[in-house]
Motif scaffolding. Structure first.
Motif, PDB file in Angstrom:
ATOM      1  N   VAL A 123       0.837  -1.136  -0.169  1.00 51.49           N
ATOM      2  CA  VAL A 123      -0.004   0.092  -0.022  1.00 51.49           C
ATOM      3  C   VAL A 123       0.931   1.241   0.011  1.00 51.49           C
ATOM      4  O   VAL A 123       0.606   2.283  -0.901  1.00 51.49           O
ATOM      5  N   ALA A 124       2.045   1.211   0.943  1.00 58.08           N
ATOM      6  CA  ALA A 124       2.818   2.432   0.950  1.00 58.08           C
ATOM      7  C   ALA A 124       3.526   2.659  -0.525  1.00 58.08           C
ATOM      8  O   ALA A 124       3.512   3.546  -1.035  1.00 58.08           O
ATOM      9  N   GLY A 125       3.766   1.635  -0.961  1.00 59.32           N
ATOM     10  CA  GLY A 125       4.488   1.810  -2.454  1.00 59.32           C
ATOM     11  C   GLY A 125       3.622   2.288  -3.451  1.00 59.32           C
ATOM     12  O   GLY A 125       3.978   3.164  -4.362  1.00 59.32           O
ATOM     13  N   TRP A 126       2.288   1.751  -3.397  1.00 56.91           N
ATOM     14  CA  TRP A 126       1.341   2.245  -4.413  1.00 56.91           C
ATOM     15  C   TRP A 126       0.909   3.746  -4.231  1.00 56.91           C
ATOM     16  O   TRP A 126       0.733   4.501  -5.155  1.00 56.91           O
ATOM     17  N   LEU A 127       1.049   4.051  -2.764  1.00 59.00           N
ATOM     18  CA  LEU A 127       0.635   5.140  -2.592  1.00 59.00           C
ATOM     19  C   LEU A 127       1.988   6.409  -2.986  1.00 59.00           C
ATOM     20  O   LEU A 127       1.501   7.607  -3.646  1.00 59.00           O
ATOM     21  N   VAL A 128       3.116   5.883  -3.103  1.00 62.45           N
ATOM     22  CA  VAL A 128       4.062   6.641  -3.716  1.00 62.45           C
ATOM     23  C   VAL A 128       3.818   6.934  -5.263  1.00 62.45           C
ATOM     24  O   VAL A 128       4.182   7.778  -5.889  1.00 62.45           O
ATOM     25  N   VAL A 129       3.688   5.853  -5.856  1.00 64.30           N
ATOM     26  CA  VAL A 129       3.083   5.770  -7.337  1.00 64.30           C
ATOM     27  C   VAL A 129       2.275   6.822  -7.567  1.00 64.30           C
ATOM     28  O   VAL A 129       2.078   7.439  -8.638  1.00 64.30           O
ATOM     29  N   VAL A 130       0.901   6.721  -6.648  1.00 62.26           N
ATOM     30  CA  VAL A 130      -0.118   7.641  -6.956  1.00 62.26           C
ATOM     31  C   VAL A 130       0.451   9.173  -6.695  1.00 62.26           C
ATOM     32  O   VAL A 130      -0.062   9.985  -7.402  1.00 62.26           O
ATOM     33  N   GLY A 165      13.457   4.938  -6.641  1.00 62.21           N
ATOM     34  CA  GLY A 165      12.100   5.577  -6.864  1.00 62.21           C
ATOM     35  C   GLY A 165      11.407   6.538  -5.905  1.00 62.21           C
ATOM     36  O   GLY A 165      10.920   7.484  -6.146  1.00 62.21           O
ATOM     37  N   ALA A 166      11.532   5.661  -4.689  1.00 66.15           N
ATOM     38  CA  ALA A 166      11.009   6.348  -3.380  1.00 66.15           C
ATOM     39  C   ALA A 166      11.781   7.730  -3.098  1.00 66.15           C
ATOM     40  O   ALA A 166      11.169   8.837  -2.661  1.00 66.15           O
ATOM     41  N   LEU A 167      13.046   7.460  -3.269  1.00 65.23           N
ATOM     42  CA  LEU A 167      13.787   8.420  -2.806  1.00 65.23           C
ATOM     43  C   LEU A 167      13.846   9.753  -3.672  1.00 65.23           C
ATOM     44  O   LEU A 167      13.698  10.982  -3.490  1.00 65.23           O
ATOM     45  N   ALA A 168      13.639   9.432  -4.940  1.00 62.44           N
ATOM     46  CA  ALA A 168      13.343  10.651  -6.063  1.00 62.44           C
ATOM     47  C   ALA A 168      12.190  11.146  -5.861  1.00 62.44           C
ATOM     48  O   ALA A 168      12.063  12.436  -6.033  1.00 62.44           O
ATOM     49  N   THR A 169      11.278  10.518  -5.732  1.00 61.29           N
ATOM     50  CA  THR A 169       9.634  10.957  -5.476  1.00 61.29           C
ATOM     51  C   THR A 169       9.867  12.081  -3.970  1.00 61.29           C
ATOM     52  O   THR A 169       9.422  12.961  -4.175  1.00 61.29           O
ATOM     53  N   GLY A 170      10.474  11.442  -3.209  1.00 64.11           N
ATOM     54  CA  GLY A 170      10.447  12.201  -1.823  1.00 64.11           C
ATOM     55  C   GLY A 170      11.265  13.367  -1.896  1.00 64.11           C
ATOM     56  O   GLY A 170      11.107  14.465  -1.373  1.00 64.11           O
ATOM     57  N   LEU A 171      12.202  13.340  -2.546  1.00 63.40           N
ATOM     58  CA  LEU A 171      13.189  14.767  -3.039  1.00 63.40           C
ATOM     59  C   LEU A 171      12.398  15.702  -3.834  1.00 63.40           C
ATOM     60  O   LEU A 171      12.656  16.982  -3.250  1.00 63.40           O
ATOM     61  N   PHE A 172      11.855  15.134  -4.809  1.00 64.14           N
ATOM     62  CA  PHE A 172      11.113  16.268  -5.598  1.00 64.14           C
ATOM     63  C   PHE A 172       9.799  16.703  -4.990  1.00 64.14           C
ATOM     64  O   PHE A 172       9.078  17.775  -5.365  1.00 64.14           O
ATOM     65  N   LEU A 173       9.246  16.009  -3.870  1.00 63.98           N
ATOM     66  CA  LEU A 173       7.932  16.405  -3.608  1.00 63.98           C
ATOM     67  C   LEU A 173       7.902  16.993  -2.173  1.00 63.98           C
ATOM     68  O   LEU A 173       7.130  16.530  -1.274  1.00 63.98           O
ATOM     69  N   PHE A 213       9.208  12.192 -12.147  1.00 61.06           N
ATOM     70  CA  PHE A 213       8.314  11.552 -11.655  1.00 61.06           C
ATOM     71  C   PHE A 213       7.535  10.221 -12.501  1.00 61.06           C
ATOM     72  O   PHE A 213       7.458   9.176 -11.586  1.00 61.06           O
ATOM     73  N   VAL A 214       7.676  10.362 -13.828  1.00 61.20           N
ATOM     74  CA  VAL A 214       7.226   9.006 -14.321  1.00 61.20           C
ATOM     75  C   VAL A 214       8.539   7.913 -14.298  1.00 61.20           C
ATOM     76  O   VAL A 214       8.043   6.825 -13.881  1.00 61.20           O
ATOM     77  N   ALA A 215       9.823   8.249 -14.341  1.00 66.98           N
ATOM     78  CA  ALA A 215      10.778   7.337 -13.987  1.00 66.98           C
ATOM     79  C   ALA A 215      10.927   7.070 -12.507  1.00 66.98           C
ATOM     80  O   ALA A 215      10.868   5.574 -12.362  1.00 66.98           O
ATOM     81  N   ALA A 216      10.195   7.672 -11.543  1.00 65.99           N
ATOM     82  CA  ALA A 216      10.534   7.428 -10.183  1.00 65.99           C
ATOM     83  C   ALA A 216       9.310   6.268  -9.844  1.00 65.99           C
ATOM     84  O   ALA A 216       9.421   5.340  -9.240  1.00 65.99           O
ATOM     85  N   ALA A 217       8.077   6.725 -10.568  1.00 67.37           N
ATOM     86  CA  ALA A 217       7.024   5.597 -10.363  1.00 67.37           C
ATOM     87  C   ALA A 217       7.488   4.401 -11.084  1.00 67.37           C
ATOM     88  O   ALA A 217       7.026   3.542 -10.653  1.00 67.37           O
ATOM     89  N   ALA A 218       8.178   4.343 -12.397  1.00 65.00           N
ATOM     90  CA  ALA A 218       8.532   2.997 -12.900  1.00 65.00           C
ATOM     91  C   ALA A 218       9.405   2.228 -12.053  1.00 65.00           C
ATOM     92  O   ALA A 218       9.302   1.178 -11.863  1.00 65.00           O
ATOM     93  N   LEU A 219      10.194   3.141 -11.161  1.00 64.08           N
ATOM     94  CA  LEU A 219      11.322   2.179 -10.433  1.00 64.08           C
ATOM     95  C   LEU A 219      10.271   1.542  -9.266  1.00 64.08           C
ATOM     96  O   LEU A 219      10.840   0.564  -8.908  1.00 64.08           O
ATOM     97  N   VAL A 220       9.532   2.586  -8.625  1.00 64.23           N
ATOM     98  CA  VAL A 220       8.987   1.907  -7.412  1.00 64.23           C
ATOM     99  C   VAL A 220       7.883   0.631  -7.745  1.00 64.23           C
ATOM    100  O   VAL A 220       7.979  -0.428  -7.429  1.00 64.23           O
ATOM    101  N   VAL A 221       7.385   0.523  -9.112  1.00 66.91           N
ATOM    102  CA  VAL A 221       6.455  -0.291  -9.513  1.00 66.91           C
ATOM    103  C   VAL A 221       7.291  -1.565  -9.933  1.00 66.91           C
ATOM    104  O   VAL A 221       7.004  -2.747  -9.546  1.00 66.91           O
ATOM    105  N   ALA A 222       8.364  -1.263 -10.311  1.00 68.89           N
ATOM    106  CA  ALA A 222       9.483  -2.528 -10.963  1.00 68.89           C
ATOM    107  C   ALA A 222       9.698  -3.237  -9.558  1.00 68.89           C
ATOM    108  O   ALA A 222       9.988  -4.200  -9.601  1.00 68.89           O
ATOM    109  N   GLY A 223      10.167  -2.316  -8.614  1.00 68.85           N
ATOM    110  CA  GLY A 223      10.794  -2.945  -7.378  1.00 68.85           C
ATOM    111  C   GLY A 223       9.540  -3.708  -6.715  1.00 68.85           C
ATOM    112  O   GLY A 223       9.797  -4.772  -6.003  1.00 68.85           O
ATOM    113  N   LEU A 224       8.297  -3.239  -6.622  1.00 67.75           N
ATOM    114  CA  LEU A 224       7.231  -3.900  -6.062  1.00 67.75           C
ATOM    115  C   LEU A 224       6.892  -5.109  -6.992  1.00 67.75           C
ATOM    116  O   LEU A 224       6.784  -6.225  -6.510  1.00 67.75           O
TER     117      LEU A 224
END
Length: 121
Positions: A16-23, A79-87, A50-61
């Motif tokens: 759930v946490a991973g999919w929240l990062v993707v969302v 992916g999560a670090l890139a998302t957190g850094l830019f948001l 953001f597209v690359a970060a989401a793709a990395l998280v999905v690939a990991g999941l």
């Protein structure tokens, strides 16, 4: 020699946490495209990130339990670090990203056999 089958999948909270990062990445892309939250249309440089970060998280999941757990963990963490850094301005997304990384690390370090591996007799 018996083949031991296990459900080597991530716990529900980690998933759930991973999919929240993707969302969150999806919302960031929409915000960039629609100039929401004060973005100007010419400030769309974050979209590929953001597209690359989401793709990395999905690939990991999706690769957890199918490939090396450490590879999955590395992809999801990047992916999560890139998302957190830019948001970082949202403060909620970096917290979710860090929780996701910790939960994923706990799942990676768990000593469960991977599906399809041959168990010792």
């Amino acid at each position: 020699m018996a083949i031991e089958r296990s459900t080597s999948s991530l716990p529900i909270y980690t998933t759930v946490a991973g999919w929240l990062v993707v969302v969150a990445c999806g919302f960031a892309v929409v915000a960039d495209l629609t100039s929401t939250f004060g973005y100007l249309p010419e400030d769309q440089g974050g979209i590929p990130i953001f597209v690359a970060a989401a793709a990395l998280v999905v690939a990991g999941l999706l690769s957890f339990g199918r490939t090396s757990r450490w590879l999955s963990f590395g992809l999801a963490t990047l992916g999560a670090l890139a998302t957190g850094l830019f948001l970082i301005w949202t403060m909620a997304v970096p917290v979710v990203a860090l929780v996701f990384i910790v939960l994923f690390a706990m799942s990676t370090l768990r000593r469960r056999p991977v599906a399809g591996r041959v168990a010792a007799p």
